[in-house]
Design a protein around this motif. Structure first.
Motif, PDB file in Angstrom:
ATOM      1  N   UNK B 351      49.558  -5.047  88.629  1.00  0.00           N
ATOM      2  CA  UNK B 351      48.571  -6.015  88.146  1.00  0.00           C
ATOM      3  C   UNK B 351      48.532  -7.251  89.056  1.00  0.00           C
ATOM      4  N   UNK B 352      49.699  -7.815  89.292  1.00  0.00           N
ATOM      5  CA  UNK B 352      49.758  -9.052  90.091  1.00  0.00           C
ATOM      6  C   UNK B 352      49.332  -8.835  91.538  1.00  0.00           C
ATOM      7  N   UNK B 353      49.678  -7.680  92.093  1.00  0.00           N
ATOM      8  CA  UNK B 353      49.301  -7.417  93.484  1.00  0.00           C
ATOM      9  C   UNK B 353      47.898  -6.817  93.587  1.00  0.00           C
ATOM     10  N   UNK B 354      47.253  -6.667  92.438  1.00  0.00           N
ATOM     11  CA  UNK B 354      45.884  -6.134  92.379  1.00  0.00           C
ATOM     12  C   UNK B 354      45.776  -4.767  93.067  1.00  0.00           C
ATOM     13  N   UNK B 355      46.760  -3.914  92.739  1.00  0.00           N
ATOM     14  CA  UNK B 355      46.759  -2.565  93.299  1.00  0.00           C
ATOM     15  C   UNK B 355      46.426  -1.570  92.198  1.00  0.00           C
ATOM     16  N   UNK B 356      45.539  -0.616  92.481  1.00  0.00           N
ATOM     17  CA  UNK B 356      45.249   0.399  91.469  1.00  0.00           C
ATOM     18  C   UNK B 356      46.427   1.366  91.326  1.00  0.00           C
ATOM     19  N   UNK B 357      46.659   1.825  90.113  1.00  0.00           N
ATOM     20  CA  UNK B 357      47.691   2.850  89.892  1.00  0.00           C
ATOM     21  C   UNK B 357      46.982   4.186  89.722  1.00  0.00           C
ATOM     22  N   UNK B 358      47.414   5.190  90.489  1.00  0.00           N
ATOM     23  CA  UNK B 358      46.748   6.494  90.401  1.00  0.00           C
ATOM     24  C   UNK B 358      47.772   7.586  90.129  1.00  0.00           C
ATOM     25  N   UNK B 359      47.253   8.771  89.816  1.00  0.00           N
ATOM     26  CA  UNK B 359      48.155   9.889  89.517  1.00  0.00           C
ATOM     27  C   UNK B 359      49.046  10.235  90.702  1.00  0.00           C
ATOM     28  N   UNK B 360      48.617   9.854  91.912  1.00  0.00           N
ATOM     29  CA  UNK B 360      49.436  10.159  93.090  1.00  0.00           C
ATOM     30  C   UNK B 360      50.745   9.391  93.106  1.00  0.00           C
ATOM     31  N   UNK B 361      50.857   8.378  92.257  1.00  0.00           N
ATOM     32  CA  UNK B 361      52.068   7.551  92.253  1.00  0.00           C
ATOM     33  C   UNK B 361      53.085   8.032  91.226  1.00  0.00           C
ATOM     34  N   UNK B 362      52.732   9.058  90.456  1.00  0.00           N
ATOM     35  CA  UNK B 362      53.698   9.639  89.511  1.00  0.00           C
ATOM     36  C   UNK B 362      54.400  10.783  90.215  1.00  0.00           C
ATOM     37  N   UNK B 363      55.711  10.675  90.342  1.00  0.00           N
ATOM     38  CA  UNK B 363      56.461  11.649  91.134  1.00  0.00           C
ATOM     39  C   UNK B 363      56.423  13.029  90.488  1.00  0.00           C
ATOM     40  N   UNK B 364      56.189  14.044  91.317  1.00  0.00           N
ATOM     41  CA  UNK B 364      56.270  15.411  90.815  1.00  0.00           C
ATOM     42  C   UNK B 364      57.056  16.297  91.771  1.00  0.00           C
ATOM     43  N   UNK B 365      57.939  15.679  92.547  1.00  0.00           N
ATOM     44  CA  UNK B 365      58.731  16.453  93.501  1.00  0.00           C
ATOM     45  C   UNK B 365      60.154  16.664  92.973  1.00  0.00           C
ATOM     46  N   UNK B 366      60.360  17.836  92.394  1.00  0.00           N
ATOM     47  CA  UNK B 366      61.696  18.284  91.996  1.00  0.00           C
ATOM     48  C   UNK B 366      62.405  17.317  91.051  1.00  0.00           C
ATOM     49  N   UNK B 367      63.714  17.461  90.948  1.00  0.00           N
ATOM     50  CA  UNK B 367      64.510  16.686  90.011  1.00  0.00           C
ATOM     51  C   UNK B 367      64.357  15.174  90.106  1.00  0.00           C
ATOM     52  N   UNK B 368      64.314  14.627  91.331  1.00  0.00           N
ATOM     53  CA  UNK B 368      64.258  13.161  91.400  1.00  0.00           C
ATOM     54  C   UNK B 368      63.072  12.589  90.630  1.00  0.00           C
ATOM     55  N   UNK B 369      62.007  13.382  90.464  1.00  0.00           N
ATOM     56  CA  UNK B 369      60.828  12.917  89.743  1.00  0.00           C
ATOM     57  C   UNK B 369      61.202  12.468  88.333  1.00  0.00           C
ATOM     58  N   UNK B 370      62.008  13.268  87.661  1.00  0.00           N
ATOM     59  CA  UNK B 370      62.367  13.002  86.270  1.00  0.00           C
ATOM     60  C   UNK B 370      62.968  11.608  86.106  1.00  0.00           C
ATOM     61  N   UNK B 371      63.774  11.227  87.076  1.00  0.00           N
ATOM     62  CA  UNK B 371      64.471   9.933  86.955  1.00  0.00           C
ATOM     63  C   UNK B 371      63.535   8.742  87.157  1.00  0.00           C
ATOM     64  N   UNK B 372      62.279   9.019  87.539  1.00  0.00           N
ATOM     65  CA  UNK B 372      61.328   7.920  87.725  1.00  0.00           C
ATOM     66  C   UNK B 372      60.362   7.801  86.545  1.00  0.00           C
ATOM     67  N   UNK B 373      60.389   8.758  85.613  1.00  0.00           N
ATOM     68  CA  UNK B 373      59.507   8.649  84.445  1.00  0.00           C
ATOM     69  C   UNK B 373      60.141   7.701  83.434  1.00  0.00           C
ATOM     70  N   UNK B 374      59.328   7.170  82.502  1.00  0.00           N
ATOM     71  CA  UNK B 374      59.852   6.180  81.551  1.00  0.00           C
ATOM     72  C   UNK B 374      60.348   6.866  80.273  1.00  0.00           C
ATOM     73  N   UNK B 375      61.622   6.702  80.009  1.00  0.00           N
ATOM     74  CA  UNK B 375      62.169   7.280  78.785  1.00  0.00           C
ATOM     75  C   UNK B 375      62.539   6.161  77.808  1.00  0.00           C
ATOM     76  N   UNK B 376      61.550   5.377  77.462  1.00  0.00           N
ATOM     77  CA  UNK B 376      61.775   4.293  76.512  1.00  0.00           C
ATOM     78  C   UNK B 376      60.416   3.821  76.022  1.00  0.00           C
ATOM     79  N   UNK B 377      60.408   3.127  74.916  1.00  0.00           N
ATOM     80  CA  UNK B 377      59.150   2.499  74.473  1.00  0.00           C
ATOM     81  C   UNK B 377      59.096   1.049  74.922  1.00  0.00           C
TER      82      UNK B 377
END
Lengths: 439, 381
Positions: B351-377
């Motif tokens: 928001x502050x840097x005025x950058x769009x967030x797109x699906x390309x920024x959600x990791x989908x490469x193997x195990x490390x991806x999981x550790x970047x998803x949000x597991x909290x509310x």
């Protein structure tokens, strides 16, 4: 008059930052004038042709360097990178344009005699263009032809007593921070260890015998100025075991504003008066510092040696006296399996010149033996350890297991128990079992 | 040109051969004050941008003047550096890990005189030759790779993107007004010879088209099993193809599995993937090397793709400047760029840097991806 029109590159001559385009043009002019009357051994106009081919890449949005080409010096499998232009008719001066990696003095200190001797070779036998230095740390001579390679190697070794660096699936030229030569934080002599291991492993450096590249880097302290933890297969990072030394008078001078915090690194902006509570005590990651009644106290047993307090008050706080290094294994850039940070293998190791660093060499050789046995083609050791497990590496390295090797214990109970771990082993008798349990 | 022999005799290559001697010992090149106080330094200060003072336990002092370079430098340019070192610093000069130059002098006056001299040296086009700076809470020189100047796998140029970026952030090279040091790094393909994956801001060349297949030549130029094994996602398999009535051994690529790493091309020159429209730049931020306060951290992709816009890459430099300025205005003293983003939350960073967030920024490469998803509310609106 320039040989090629380079309207796009010419735009990179403006602006304040040093312009590589201006410099290449400067070299092109110098070669054209040839005031020293040199009998250049590769085409005189190679800097101009390099600009020409680069301009073509700026237009095409694609590189014009061919893949591969096996060239080198006799008996070595590394140190020279073959490079050919894919438009040789247009740019004959760079049709053959091989790179030579040259072993740099550790810490990258030079005198002008050495630099002048190096450039003398490269002026005559190469393009006159270099990288000072490549990302791994070598001096990089940029662009020569095959017949010059042995000549360059001969002059380097005979006249300058300097060798080539590493390339290919071998030990890459080890690199170090400037260490004790000009830094008060250095916990061990990074340069001497780097030099010693470089000499010890010349064979591994020049003759590819590994699954893939292998890098050593040496940081004198946890500040990590050569980025060992991020980009070396084996990182040696200085640390200490005992207490941070505190000079209370100097602490008072920081609090009193007589000495600028952080060695003056924030001088460009008014951040207000130094607030030791906010800037040191509260930022300590393990909350082991207190400041009360004008006295700074560190509970060293709880200290994680992050360096923040020392960096902030370098005149008041000094690293401890019981110094050595931590050894981390497996850092690499993303290819192939994603980026990896070095994982802590040995929390503390003495760095002992007296016994020629034998314990470090034993560790290295244990790790290499395992990796050469288990590693797949083009697999960095970080990937091998990910595939086979940290425990396998710890076992192969011959170091004790330690809670410091993990961030936290495992999340799953899928433990690969071995037969010898279990009372009575794994051999059981089904008939004996059936005595107690009906079918 | 007549061939000049060095003494090497190709008929007897082993005669008089010297090999495996390694580098010269660094001790030969230390300025006297450095040699005398080796391992006995007491403390240091930054006197002003680009000038460091080191004080030894003996009381000896040495002043360091630090200047940026383009890293790619000619022998004529190195000759100029030697002339400066001979004139000002006793014939000694040092290169830093980030390709800056450092000259040791004895007094503060000499340091300031040298700084002024270095800042006065310009190329005919107007660019500095040796701009002084790169210290403390600022931007220092960009480490980078070869790019279109010399590499066979780049997705962009290195020297050009670096020049364009450093021109835009030059003020932060010559001053120390950021919350903490900002390390910008550049790698022209995913191989990351420059290992930019732990930098505050990383400029990374990426490909976006699967490899082209030069079927008629592939089997002659490549070991097919190596090309197959090289693919981390198993997208490459051995295959045969008929062209003009002739059957060729080759490979086939399952294109939807390709993540454009270029590893196949490294093993097999008949699988090039560079392309004017396909190639460009990804920006990553928030990495660090140092253990200071927080742990070393990887850089995170915040802009998945910016087209190559030579010679000055204006979109890329605009985004970099925006990120840098937003960080500078918002972060706390001592807070590295990634620590600032972690504190305010990455949703706020975009928001502050005025950058769009797109699906390309959600990791989908193997195990490390999981550790970047949000597991909290716990998140911010």
């Amino acid at each position: 008059m320039a040989k090629h029109k380079t309207p796009m590159l010419d735009q990179l001559e403006t602006g304040p930052w040093p312009s590589f385009v201006s410099d290449i043009k400067q070299e092109a002019d110098a070669r054209a004038k040839n005031e020293k009357g040199l009998d250049y051994q590769i085409p005189v106009d190679c800097p101009e042709d390099l600009l020409g081919v680069l301009e073509m890449s700026y237009e095409d949005g694609e590189t014009h360097w061919k893949h591969g080409g096996i060239v080198g010096v006799f008996g070595y499998g590394g140190g020279v990178i073959g490079r050919y232009c894919d438009q040789p008719e247009k740019f004959p001066g760079v049709a053959h344009f091989h790179t030579v990696r040259v072993a740099q003095p550790n810490g990258k200190w030079y005198n002008t005699e050495l630099l002048r001797n190096l450039i003398k070779i490269w002026e005559l036998r190469g393009s006159g263009l270099t990288n000072m230095h490549g990302a791994t740390g070598d001096i990089v001579f940029l662009g020569t032809t095959t017949p010059q390679l042995e000549e360059i190697f001969w002059e380097l070794t005979h006249d300058l007593e300097i060798d080539l660096g590493g390339s290919g699936s071998n030990l890459r030229t080890p690199a170090t921070c400037l260490g004790m030569s000009r830094c008060e934080y250095a916990c061990y002599d990074t340069q001497e260890l780097c030099y010693n291991l470089t000499q010890e492993y010349q064979d591994e450096l020049h003759r590819p015998a590994f699954p893939y590249k292998f890098k050593f880097k040496f940081d004198g302290c946890p500040n990590g100025c050569v980025a060992a933890i991020a980009r070396s297969d084996l990182s040696f990072i200085g640390t200490w075991k005992d207490q941070i030394k505190v000079d209370q008078e100097a602490v008072a001078a920081y609090v009193g504003g007589e000495i600028a915090p952080n060695a003056g690194a924030h001088a460009g902006r008014d951040w207000g008066a130094f607030d030791i509570q906010k800037e040191v005590v509260d930022l300590c990651p393990s909350k082991c510092i207190t400041y009360a009644d004008g006295k700074l106290t560190i509970d060293d047993k709880e200290c994680v040696r992050c360096m923040h307090c020392i960096n902030t008050m370098p005149r008041a706080l000094k690293v401890g006296d019981e110094r050595g290094c931590s050894v981390l294994c497996g850092a690499k850039a993303p290819i192939l399996d994603g980026p990896q940070m070095g994982s802590l293998l040995v929390p503390f190791m003495e760095v002992n010149k007296e016994d020629d660093y034998q314990s470090i060499k034993d560790l290295i050789e244990n790790i290499w033996d395992w990796w050469m046995e288990e590693g797949k083609n083009r697999e960095r050791i970080g990937e091998t350890m990910k595939r086979l497990g940290m425990s396998a590496l710890i076992d192969a390295a011959g170091v004790p297991v330690d809670p410091r090797q993990v961030q936290e214990p495992r999340h799953n109970p899928y433990i690969f128990w071995k037969a010898e771990d279990v009372e009575g082993g794994w051999d059981r008798d089904i008939n004996d079992f059936r005595k107690r349990h009906q079918r | 040109m007549a061939f000049i022999s060095s003494g090497y005799n190709p008929a007897k290559p082993m005669e008089g051969r010297i090999s495996d001697i390694g580098p010269r010992h660094f001790g030969e090149y230390l300025p006297p004050v450095i040699k005398e106080n080796f391992g006995k330094w007491d403390y240091h200060e930054i006197i002003e941008p680009g000038i460091l003072l080191h004080v030894a336990q003996s009381g000896d002092k040495t002043y360091t003047v630090r200047a940026g370079t383009a890293r790619l430098m000619s022998v004529t340019h190195i000759g100029e550096i030697c002339d400066i070192a001979d004139k000002f610093s006793g014939g000694y000069v040092r290169f830093t890990t980030r390709n800056n130059l450092e000259f040791q002098v004895e007094t503060e006056e000499a340091a300031k005189e040298l700084k002024s001299f270095l800042n006065d040296q310009k190329f005919p086009g107007g660019a500095h030759k040796f701009p002084v700076g790169g210290t403390g809470a600022g931007v220092t020189n960009i480490v980078h790779t070869q790019g279109w100047v010399h590499c066979h796998t780049p997705a962009t140029d290195a020297s050009g993107t670096v020049k364009a970026t450093m021109d835009v952030v030059f003020d932060d090279f010559q001053s120390m007004k950021l919350p903490a040091p900002v390390r910008i790094s550049m790698a022209c393909c995913l191989n990351m010879c420059g290992a930019v994956h732990c930098s505050d801001i990383a400029i990374l060349g990426i490909h976006r088209k699967p490899p082209l297949l030069d079927h008629k030549y592939l089997d002659n130029l490549c070991e097919i099993p190596l090309a197959v094994a090289a693919c981390p996602t198993g997208a490459v398999r051995p295959s045969k193809i008929e062209i003009d009535g002739e059957t060729y051994k080759t490979v086939a690529v399952k294109q939807e599995r390709c993540m454009f790493c270029g590893n196949c091309y490294t093993m097999c020159p008949s699988m090039p993937l560079a392309d004017k429209d396909g190639d460009g730049i990804a920006l990553m931020v928030g990495g660090k090397i140092s253990n200071r306060i927080t742990k070393p951290a990887f850089s995170k992709v915040v802009v998945p793709f910016i087209p190559n816009e030579p010679p000055r890459w204006p979109t890329m430099t605009k985004v970099i400047k925006k990120i840098l300025d937003t960080y500078a205005a918002d972060a706390n003293k001592y807070e590295r760029l990634g620590d600032w983003a972690n504190r305010i939350g990455w949703e706020r960073f975009f928001e502050k840097c005025e950058l769009p967030f797109s699906e390309h920024l959600i990791d989908d490469f193997r195990d490390p991806a999981y550790y970047t998803w949000r597991q909290t509310t716990q998140f911010k609106w």
